[in-house]
Write a protein that holds these residues in place. Structure first.
Motif, mmCIF file in Angstrom:
data_model
loop_
_atom_site.group_PDB
_atom_site.id
_atom_site.type_symbol
_atom_site.label_atom_id
_atom_site.label_comp_id
_atom_site.label_asym_id
_atom_site.label_seq_id
_atom_site.Cartn_x
_atom_site.Cartn_y
_atom_site.Cartn_z
ATOM 1 N N PRO A 50 -7.054 4.682 4.685
ATOM 2 C CA PRO A 50 -5.854 4.010 4.181
ATOM 3 C C PRO A 50 -5.149 4.849 3.120
ATOM 4 C CG PRO A 50 -7.813 3.059 3.185
ATOM 5 C CD PRO A 50 -8.304 4.071 4.196
ATOM 6 N N ILE A 51 -3.891 4.515 2.865
ATOM 7 C CA ILE A 51 -3.134 5.145 1.787
ATOM 8 C C ILE A 51 -3.592 4.546 0.455
ATOM 9 C CG2 ILE A 51 -0.829 5.564 0.858
ATOM 10 C CD1 ILE A 51 0.279 5.229 3.638
ATOM 11 N N ALA B 200 6.823 -3.915 7.674
ATOM 12 C CA ALA B 200 5.829 -3.268 6.827
ATOM 13 C C ALA B 200 4.951 -4.324 6.161
ATOM 14 C CB ALA B 200 6.522 -2.394 5.790
ATOM 15 N N PHE B 201 5.568 -5.409 5.706
ATOM 16 C CA PHE B 201 4.800 -6.509 5.124
ATOM 17 C C PHE B 201 3.886 -7.150 6.165
ATOM 18 C CE2 PHE B 201 4.656 -11.156 4.810
ATOM 19 C CZ PHE B 201 3.931 -11.311 3.634
ATOM 20 N N GLY B 202 4.388 -7.350 7.390
ATOM 21 C CA GLY B 202 3.571 -7.962 8.433
ATOM 22 C C GLY B 202 2.348 -7.136 8.771
ATOM 23 N N VAL C 277 -2.925 -2.977 -0.130
ATOM 24 C CA VAL C 277 -2.665 -2.312 1.151
ATOM 25 C C VAL C 277 -1.269 -1.708 1.091
ATOM 26 C CG1 VAL C 277 -2.525 -2.592 3.649
ATOM 27 C CG2 VAL C 277 -4.151 -3.962 2.324
ATOM 28 N N VAL C 278 -1.155 -0.435 1.420
ATOM 29 C CA VAL C 278 0.115 0.295 1.361
ATOM 30 C C VAL C 278 0.521 0.684 2.776
ATOM 31 C CG1 VAL C 278 1.327 2.308 0.435
ATOM 32 C CG2 VAL C 278 -0.427 1.164 -0.944
ATOM 33 N N VAL C 279 1.770 0.364 3.125
ATOM 34 C CA VAL C 279 2.337 0.729 4.427
ATOM 35 C C VAL C 279 3.722 1.308 4.176
ATOM 36 C CG1 VAL C 279 3.072 -0.091 6.695
ATOM 37 C CG2 VAL C 279 1.052 -1.076 5.618
ATOM 38 N N GLN C 280 4.022 2.429 4.822
ATOM 39 C CA GLN C 280 5.323 3.078 4.684
ATOM 40 C C GLN C 280 6.196 2.772 5.899
ATOM 41 O OE1 GLN C 280 3.911 7.032 2.210
ATOM 42 N NE2 GLN C 280 4.010 7.147 4.423
ATOM 43 N N MET D 163 10.991 3.924 2.825
ATOM 44 C CA MET D 163 10.429 2.738 2.172
ATOM 45 C C MET D 163 8.914 2.891 2.050
ATOM 46 S SD MET D 163 10.668 -1.219 3.453
ATOM 47 C CE MET D 163 12.451 -1.133 3.374
ATOM 48 N N VAL D 164 8.388 2.446 0.893
ATOM 49 C CA VAL D 164 6.952 2.374 0.649
ATOM 50 C C VAL D 164 6.662 0.955 0.164
ATOM 51 C CG1 VAL D 164 4.976 3.278 -0.623
ATOM 52 C CG2 VAL D 164 6.821 4.818 0.081
ATOM 53 N N PHE D 165 5.799 0.239 0.879
ATOM 54 C CA PHE D 165 5.484 -1.151 0.543
ATOM 55 C C PHE D 165 4.019 -1.253 0.140
ATOM 56 C CE2 PHE D 165 3.818 -5.320 1.719
ATOM 57 C CZ PHE D 165 4.696 -6.159 1.038
ATOM 58 N N GLN D 166 3.771 -2.021 -0.931
ATOM 59 C CA GLN D 166 2.406 -2.248 -1.404
ATOM 60 C C GLN D 166 2.156 -3.751 -1.477
ATOM 61 O OE1 GLN D 166 0.690 0.168 -4.571
ATOM 62 N NE2 GLN D 166 0.032 -1.693 -5.636
ATOM 63 N N LEU D 167 1.179 -4.227 -0.704
ATOM 64 C CA LEU D 167 0.793 -5.635 -0.696
ATOM 65 C C LEU D 167 -0.261 -5.860 -1.774
ATOM 66 C CD1 LEU D 167 1.095 -8.382 0.886
ATOM 67 C CD2 LEU D 167 -0.949 -7.682 2.139
#
Length: 439
Positions: free
Chosen positions: A251-252, A333-335, A356-359, A371-375
Motif C-alpha cells: 500500500p501507499i 477513489a473514496f469507494g 488508506v491512500v488512493v490516487q 488527486m491524492v485521497f487519504q481515508l
C-alpha cells in the motif's frame, strides 16, 4: 363622367346612406339592407350568469342509449394486411412453451427478493454532480487541500531521480499520439487519448530499472467496485466500473501526519442548502448492501494505487466537465479506499490506525487532473469528528496546441505542424504519482 347626388338635408341620410352615396360616386356596388350591429351583445342574465340550474339539469340529464347486443368489431385480420377504416386486430399472447429472457417481462420491483423500503443512492460512472467537488466532499466527509501533498512534491523536487531525462521522450510520445499514430489528417479524441495514456505509462515503466519494486504493479481494466456507507439519513453506494486501476503489492504510506489528521476535527463541511446532496445520484429500492474491492482473496496485487479516468468522447457534451470529472475521481477513489478498509478492518465504523491512500488521475488527452485521497475514518454518519483528506491539483495542460496541418496565409506558414507549448511539469507530476509509494 360626373354623378350627381342630391341630398335633401344634412339629416336626411344616415351613416349608411352617406357611405352608400360615396361608394356610388366612386362606381362601387354596396350591399343593400340594414348595416351589421357592431356594438357588444346585450347583457342578459344568461350571458352574465349563465343558464339557471334547472336548465342545466335538463341539459345534463343522461339520455337512454339503445342496447347493442353481440356487436362484433370488424377487423382486417382476415385480409392479412392493413385496411383503412377497419379496426386493428388483437391476437392472444403467443406461448413459446419455454422462458425466453429476452421476451419475458420481469417481475415487479416489489416482488423481487432484494427489494427494500428504504431507498439507496448510487454513484456510478454516469453521474454528473451538480455541485462538483463540494458535493463529493460532503458525501465522503472530506476536507480539501489545494495542490499536491508534500510526499509527492518531494519527488518532483528531487534532482537525483532524473525526471528531466524523460522530458524529451515524453514530448515525442505526445507527438506520436496526436500526429503519427494514424494516417488520418487529424486523429479523433477517442483514438489519441487512450494512446497518449499508454505512451505515458510506457515511459513510467522505464523507471523500473532504477526502482525494481515498480515491477510489482498491475493494471486492471473494467474492474468493478462496490462500497456502502451511511451519511446522516442517507444510504449511499459507489458501484460499477472503476476506470483503469493500477494495483500494487504494497500500500501507499499515509500522506498526512497524525497531527494533521487530528486537526481535521475543527473543519466544517460546506453545505449547499436548499440543494439536496443526493440530487444527481440514482435512487433505487432493489439493491444489496455490498462492500467488494473487485478482486478475490489472495490476489497478490490487492492494494489500490492509482485510478485513471479517460474522457475520450469526441463530442464535447458527452465528456465530463473538469469540475464534474474531479468529483467523479473523488467518489471512486473514496469507494476503492473504503472497500479496502472494510476488507482489512471490518464493517464497524472507526478511525483507522493505518489510513488508506488512493490516487487518481483524469485527462481528456490534453488537460490533466491530479488527486491524492487519504481515508482516515469509516465513521461517516455525522459531520463531527475526524474527516478524510484529499489533495487536488487541477487543470494542468500537458501541451497548448497540436497542429496536425500547417496553417498557411498568403503563402506563408503562420503555424507549423507539430506540438506547441509542451509543459514538462505536467508530465513530471504524472510520473511522480506513479513513483509515489516506491521512491
Amino acid at each position: 363622367m360626373v354623378v350627381a347626388v342630391m341630398v335633401a338635408g344634412p339629416m336626411a341620410l344616415g351613416r349608411a346612406g352617406v357611405v352608400a352615396a360615396a361608394a356610388a360616386a366612386r362606381g362601387l356596388a354596396t350591399r343593400a339592407g340594414r348595416p351589421r350591429h357592431r356594438s357588444p351583445l346585450p347583457r342578459t342574465p344568461w350571458t352574465v350568469r349563465g343558464p339557471p340550474p334547472e336548465v342545466l339539469a335538463e341539459l345534463a340529464e343522461p339520455r337512454s342509449v339503445r342496447e347493442q347486443v353481440e356487436l362484433d368489431t370488424v377487423t382486417y385480420a382476415e385480409r392479412l394486411h392493413y385496411v383503412p377504416g377497419l379496426a386493428r386486430p388483437r391476437f392472444p399472447a403467443w406461448d413459446r412453451g419455454w422462458r425466453d429472457p429476452w421476451h419475458t417481462p420481469g417481475p415487479r420491483y416489489e416482488e423481487m427478493a432484494l427489494y427494500k423500503e428504504r431507498g439507496c443512492y448510487i454513484c456510478h460512472q454516469g453521474v454528473r454532480m451538480l455541485e462538483g467537488v463540494r458535493q463529493a466532499q460532503w458525501l465522503t466527509k472530506t476536507k480539501l487541500v489545494e495542490g499536491l501533498p508534500p510526499a509527492v512534491q518531494g519527488i518532483l523536487d528531487n534532482p537525483a531521480l532524473g525526471l528531466q531525462e524523460l522530458e524529451e521522450r515524453a514530448e515525442h510520445m505526445v507527438s506520436h499520439a496526436r500526429l503519427w499514430d494514424t494516417a488520418e489528417v487529424a486523429p479523433r479524441r477517442e483514438r489519441y487519448c487512450p494512446m497518449l495514456f499508454e505512451n505515458l505509462i510506457h515511459i513510467c515503466r522505464l523507471m523500473s530499472g532504477k526502482f525494481p519494486s515498480l515491477s510489482k504493479r498491475m493494471l486492471a481494466r473494467n474492474c468493478r467496485i462496490a462500497a456502502t456507507w451511511e451519511r446522516e439519513s442517507f444510504l449511499l453506494q459507489v458501484r460499477g466500473l472503476s476506470g483503469i486501476l493500477m494495483n500494487s503489492m504494497t500500500p501507499i504510506p499515509p500522506v498526512a501526519s497524525k497531527e494533521e489528521i487530528l486537526a481535521t476535527k475543527e473543519h466544517v463541511l460546506e453545505t449547499f442548502y436548499p440543494i439536496a446532496p443526493t440530487i444527481d445520484l440514482q435512487e433505487v429500492n432493489v439493491y444489496k448492501e455490498l462492500n467488494d474491492t473487485g478482486f478475490r482473496d489472495g490476489y497478490p496485487y490487492s492494494h489500490p494505487h492509482t485510478l485513471f479516468f479517460l474522457e475520450s468522447a469526441n463530442v464535447r457534451t458527452d465528456r465530463f466537465r473538469p469540475e464534474q470529472l474531479r468529483a467523479k475521481m473523488l467518489m471512486f477513489a473514496f469507494g476503492n479506499a473504503l472497500a479496502k478498509a472494510k476488507a482489512l478492518h471490518g464493517n464497524d465504523p472507526k478511525v483507522l490506525e493505518q489510513p488508506v491512500v488512493v490516487q487518481s488521475i483524469g485527462t481528456d488527452g490534453q488537460l490533466f487532473q491530479f488527486m491524492v485521497f487519504q481515508l482516515n475514518t469509516t465513521d461517516l454518519v455525522s459531520n463531527d469528528g475526524i474527516k478524510n483528506l484529499v489533495w487536488i491539483d487541477s487543470d494542468q495542460n500537458l501541451y497548448e496546441r497540436a497542429q496536425c496541418v500547417p496553417e498557411v496565409k498568403k503563402r506563408v506558414v503562420t503555424k507549423p505542424a507539430g506540438i506547441s507549448g509542451f509543459q514538462p511539469d505536467t508530465f513530471k507530476k504524472f510520473l511522480a504519482l506513479y513513483l509515489h509509494g516506491t521512491v
